[in-house]
Scaffold this active site. Sequence first.
Site, mmCIF file in Angstrom:
data_model
loop_
_atom_site.group_PDB
_atom_site.id
_atom_site.type_symbol
_atom_site.label_atom_id
_atom_site.label_comp_id
_atom_site.label_asym_id
_atom_site.label_seq_id
_atom_site.Cartn_x
_atom_site.Cartn_y
_atom_site.Cartn_z
ATOM 1 C CB CYS A 78 -0.971 -0.022 1.177
ATOM 2 S SG CYS A 78 -0.184 0.010 2.798
ATOM 3 C CG ASN A 125 4.354 -1.745 5.141
ATOM 4 O OD1 ASN A 125 5.477 -2.058 5.540
ATOM 5 N ND2 ASN A 125 3.384 -2.630 5.079
ATOM 6 C CB CYS A 139 -3.658 1.617 7.150
ATOM 7 S SG CYS A 139 -3.383 3.074 8.191
ATOM 8 N NE ARG A 140 -4.471 1.592 1.863
ATOM 9 C CZ ARG A 140 -4.240 2.317 0.779
ATOM 10 N NH1 ARG A 140 -5.093 2.255 -0.231
ATOM 11 N NH2 ARG A 140 -3.175 3.087 0.699
ATOM 12 C CB SER A 141 0.266 -3.507 2.725
ATOM 13 O OG SER A 141 1.120 -2.597 3.337
ATOM 14 C CG ASP A 197 -5.279 5.863 2.580
ATOM 15 O OD1 ASP A 197 -5.293 5.510 3.779
ATOM 16 O OD2 ASP A 197 -4.413 6.614 2.103
HETATM 17 P P1 4NP Z 1 -1.761 2.822 4.149
HETATM 18 O O1 4NP Z 1 -2.409 4.171 4.726
HETATM 19 O O2 4NP Z 1 -1.220 3.172 2.785
HETATM 20 O O3 4NP Z 1 -2.906 1.885 4.090
HETATM 21 O O4 4NP Z 1 -0.674 2.402 5.114
HETATM 22 C C1 4NP Z 1 -1.732 5.382 4.840
HETATM 23 C C2 4NP Z 1 -0.853 5.591 5.889
HETATM 24 C C3 4NP Z 1 -0.230 6.798 6.017
HETATM 25 C C4 4NP Z 1 -0.468 7.805 5.109
HETATM 26 C C5 4NP Z 1 -1.339 7.592 4.052
HETATM 27 C C6 4NP Z 1 -1.970 6.378 3.915
HETATM 28 N N1 4NP Z 1 0.173 9.064 5.262
HETATM 29 O O5 4NP Z 1 -0.184 9.999 4.509
HETATM 30 O O6 4NP Z 1 1.034 9.214 6.138
#
Ligand code: 4NP
Length: 158
Positions: free
Chosen positions: A8, A11, A13-15, A125
């Site tokens: 993702c 790294n 939340c989703r992955s 997201d």
């Molecule tokens: P992820 O979510 O891609 O599912 O881990 C996010 C985590 C952090 C951020 C964006 C999306 N960020 O902007 O810091």
Amino acid sequence: MIKVLFVCLGNICRSPTAHGVFDALLKREGLTDKVLVDSAGTAAWHIGKAPDARSQLAAKNRGVDLSYIAARQVESRDFDVFDYVLAMDKSNFENLIELSGPASRNKIKLFLDYAKNSTATEVPDPYYGGAKGFDTVLDLVEDACEGLLEDIRTNHVI
Ligand code: 4NP
């Protein structure tokens, strides 16, 4: 050994949710020595961090531990090492295609291609939203993990 990398943006939340859910599924099925799981982000912002507390809580509510996962960034050798490189959304997918060589192109897929009970193509997201978004991530991830294991069983001898 079949090697699966979930990707993702951050790294955190989703992955890592997919990483923990798929690890738990493999454990239940007695396949931990047959399939290796990892996750990574296209961005470098959160390297070394544990999954977001909200992701950890939503997963824990379904009996899945994410606390052992630490964020890392995708690196070019990942395209050689892994058999499946699975993007959570189209933006992650496009970034992976740009980072990879033409020989690895067919390893990169949208993770929700494996979902069977949803027509969604992307795992949204949840980072800037409320708690519900984290539960939606788990619904989609659990569904696609089941389909992914089916695909591995169909296409590989494990
Ligand atoms: P992820 O979510 O891609 O599912 O881990 C996010 C985590 C952090 C951020 C964006 C999306 N960020 O902007 O810091």
